[in-house]
Write a protein that holds these residues in place. Structure first.
Motif, PDB file in Angstrom:
ATOM      1  N   UNK A   1      51.957  30.885  43.253  1.00 16.08           N
ATOM      2  CA  UNK A   1      50.643  30.299  43.547  1.00 16.08           C
ATOM      3  C   UNK A   1      50.651  28.804  43.210  1.00 16.08           C
ATOM      4  N   UNK A   2      50.143  27.969  44.116  1.00 11.34           N
ATOM      5  CA  UNK A   2      50.236  26.526  43.902  1.00 11.34           C
ATOM      6  C   UNK A   2      48.874  25.858  43.722  1.00 11.34           C
ATOM      7  N   UNK A   3      47.825  26.661  43.488  1.00  9.56           N
ATOM      8  CA  UNK A   3      46.532  26.080  43.181  1.00  9.56           C
ATOM      9  C   UNK A   3      46.466  25.641  41.731  1.00  9.56           C
ATOM     10  N   UNK A   4      45.393  24.963  41.323  1.00  9.47           N
ATOM     11  CA  UNK A   4      45.275  24.514  39.932  1.00  9.47           C
ATOM     12  C   UNK A   4      45.319  25.682  38.949  1.00  9.47           C
ATOM     13  N   UNK A   5      45.889  25.447  37.772  1.00  8.37           N
ATOM     14  CA  UNK A   5      46.008  26.498  36.757  1.00  8.37           C
ATOM     15  C   UNK A   5      46.997  27.553  37.184  1.00  8.37           C
TER      16      UNK A   5
ATOM     17  N   UNK B   1      43.823  42.483  42.047  1.00  7.21           N
ATOM     18  CA  UNK B   1      42.924  41.489  41.462  1.00  7.21           C
ATOM     19  C   UNK B   1      42.933  40.177  42.231  1.00  7.21           C
ATOM     20  N   UNK B   2      44.056  39.843  42.873  1.00 11.67           N
ATOM     21  CA  UNK B   2      44.197  38.535  43.524  1.00 11.67           C
ATOM     22  C   UNK B   2      44.473  38.658  45.019  1.00 11.67           C
ATOM     23  N   UNK B   3      44.112  39.760  45.634  1.00 10.42           N
ATOM     24  CA  UNK B   3      44.459  39.947  47.029  1.00 10.42           C
ATOM     25  C   UNK B   3      45.965  40.049  47.173  1.00 10.42           C
ATOM     26  N   UNK B   4      46.540  39.277  48.102  1.00 11.91           N
ATOM     27  CA  UNK B   4      47.988  39.321  48.325  1.00 11.91           C
ATOM     28  C   UNK B   4      48.748  38.388  47.389  1.00 11.91           C
ATOM     29  N   UNK B   5      48.040  37.546  46.640  1.00 15.56           N
ATOM     30  CA  UNK B   5      48.707  36.584  45.764  1.00 15.56           C
ATOM     31  C   UNK B   5      49.446  37.322  44.644  1.00 15.56           C
ATOM     32  N   UNK B   6      50.699  36.964  44.439  1.00 15.60           N
ATOM     33  CA  UNK B   6      51.508  37.582  43.400  1.00 15.60           C
ATOM     34  C   UNK B   6      52.218  38.853  43.813  1.00 15.60           C
TER      35      UNK B   6
ATOM     36  N   UNK C   1      46.572  29.446  39.628  1.00 18.55           N
ATOM     37  CA  UNK C   1      46.579  29.466  41.084  1.00 18.55           C
ATOM     38  C   UNK C   1      45.618  30.445  41.717  1.00 18.55           C
ATOM     39  N   UNK C   2      44.990  31.305  40.925  1.00 21.13           N
ATOM     40  CA  UNK C   2      44.027  32.265  41.465  1.00 21.13           C
ATOM     41  C   UNK C   2      43.212  32.851  40.323  1.00 21.13           C
ATOM     42  N   UNK C   3      41.958  33.162  40.610  1.00 21.65           N
ATOM     43  CA  UNK C   3      41.094  33.862  39.659  1.00 21.65           C
ATOM     44  C   UNK C   3      40.934  35.306  40.111  1.00 21.65           C
TER      45      UNK C   3
END
Length: 370
Positions: free
Chosen positions: A350-354, A334-339, A356-358
């Motif tokens: 993840x260090x983006x807002x909220x 769902x988030x590519x390689x994030x997580x 960190x990823x949608x």
């Protein structure tokens, strides 16, 4: 005071089944053979155009969680102030307690709560971990939580493959001494091994089998006794066998964790953010654990917003020294390689807002369950 534009305009639930492969034959948990990893994604929109994402526990109860969100939680949440997380969640939990303080009702509320925290972080322009008190770390070790295997030889092969992918901490879902012995022989003495029994044994069986397991130096034995609410038997087992105990994925809320902590039954608490009431409730459980001097090892065998929520809680709390990563390979992340763990078995927060990823909209459409 309501923040401008923070009123909820819609709450939608999207059931998905993520495709995956793993090192072994088809398997699953809870009496079902899994072909996909099934999650209930929750999408919450507010007047100011922000979108928050959450996740309610799915798998074998996906349809029940989805129905509670659609028919019960969504109508009550629309029109409320998304910025007042504590007030909204307290109101909904009180209103809906007649229909279950755990199970699909609480799974649905968990997903909403996670989405509200995602919205709060996006509105503030900071990661959720900062809202919780600050990011204490930027990455965290992950242990590979393996599927159940058909025999000890398959267990050994799966462990060897997990090591080749960079993990040095592995969790088995086996019921026999022979399977644990095969794993320890395959990985050597320096790799941390954990065992999740999924409540397979009676108290007497647990003591007899665990006495034979002591020699394999397990970091913990998870949920050795059925039913999981038998805290007295767990406490006696902890006193009689020198192996650390872990449990909590089946506890419904912070009050249940309070009772378990009071029993002195555990070395590791294992709340599940998509089951227990979301980030807000798990935050309370972390406070309880700190007061009782107990470590926390969150239950997180999922790959949706619930995993990202777990990572932000782990980034903030020193009680969490590792996170669970389901020992499968996603074909449709769902988030590519994030997580996902890197080649050294580490996951970056993840260090983006909220959160960190949608979720990727193309993956949602490809994996949506009608």
């Amino acid at each position: 005071m309501e923040e401008r534009g923070s009123r909820i305009t819609s709450v939608d639930v999207i059931p998905v089944g993520l495709r995956y492969t793993h090192d072994g034959p088809p398997t699953g948990f809870g009496g079902a053979q899994w072909t996909t990893l099934r999650y209930a994604l929750i999408k919450v929109c507010t007047e100011d155009g922000l979108v928050g994402w959450g996740e309610g526990f799915g798998y074998n109860v996906l349809s029940a969680t989805v129905q509670v969100i659609r028919d019960t939680v969504a109508p009550l949440a629309v029109g409320r102030d998304a910025a007042n997380i504590a007030g909204l969640m307290a109101s909904l939990k009180h209103t809906l307690h007649l229909f279950g303080r755990g199970g699909p009702t609480h799974y649905a509320l968990s997903g909403l709560d996670i989405a509200l925290w995602d919205l709060a972080g996006k509105r503030a322009g900071v990661p959720v971990a900062e809202l919780l008190g600050g990011m204490q770390r930027r990455e965290i070790p992950a242990y590979s939580s393996l599927m159940r295997m058909p025999d000890p030889a398959a267990v050994a092969r799966a462990c060897e493959k997990a090591l080749s992918r960079g993990f040095n901490q592995l969790k088995l879902h086996e019921h026999t001494v022979e399977a644990v012995a095969a794993a320890r022989e395959a990985v050597g003495e320096d790799v941390e091994l954990m065992l999740d029994v999924n409540c397979a044994w009676t108290p007497g069986e647990a003591q007899r089998i665990m006495e034979r397991l002591v020699r394999y130096r397990l970091k913990w034995v998870e949920e050795p006794i059925y039913p999981p609410e038998d805290f007295e038997s767990l406490a006696r087992l902890r006193q009689r066998v020198p192996l650390p105990l872990a449990a909590g994925e089946n506890l419904a809320n912070a009050w249940a964790f309070k009772a378990m902590l009071a029993s002195g039954a555990l070395d590791y608490l294992q709340p599940s953010v998509t089951k227990v009431g979301g980030i807000s409730e798990l935050r309370t459980i972390l406070t309880l654990a700190e007061m009782h001097g107990c470590a926390v090892a969150p239950h997180s065998p999922y790959f949706g917003p619930g995993l990202l929520a777990t990572l932000h809680l782990a980034s903030h709390s020193p009680l969490i020294d590792q996170v669970e990563s389901f020992g499968v390979r996603l074909e449709t992340p769902l988030f590519g390689a994030i997580g996902l763990p890197d080649a050294n078995g580490m996951i970056r927060i993840p260090d983006g807002p909220g959160l960190g990823a949608d979720p990727d909209p193309d993956v949602i459409e490809a994996c949506r369950i009608v």
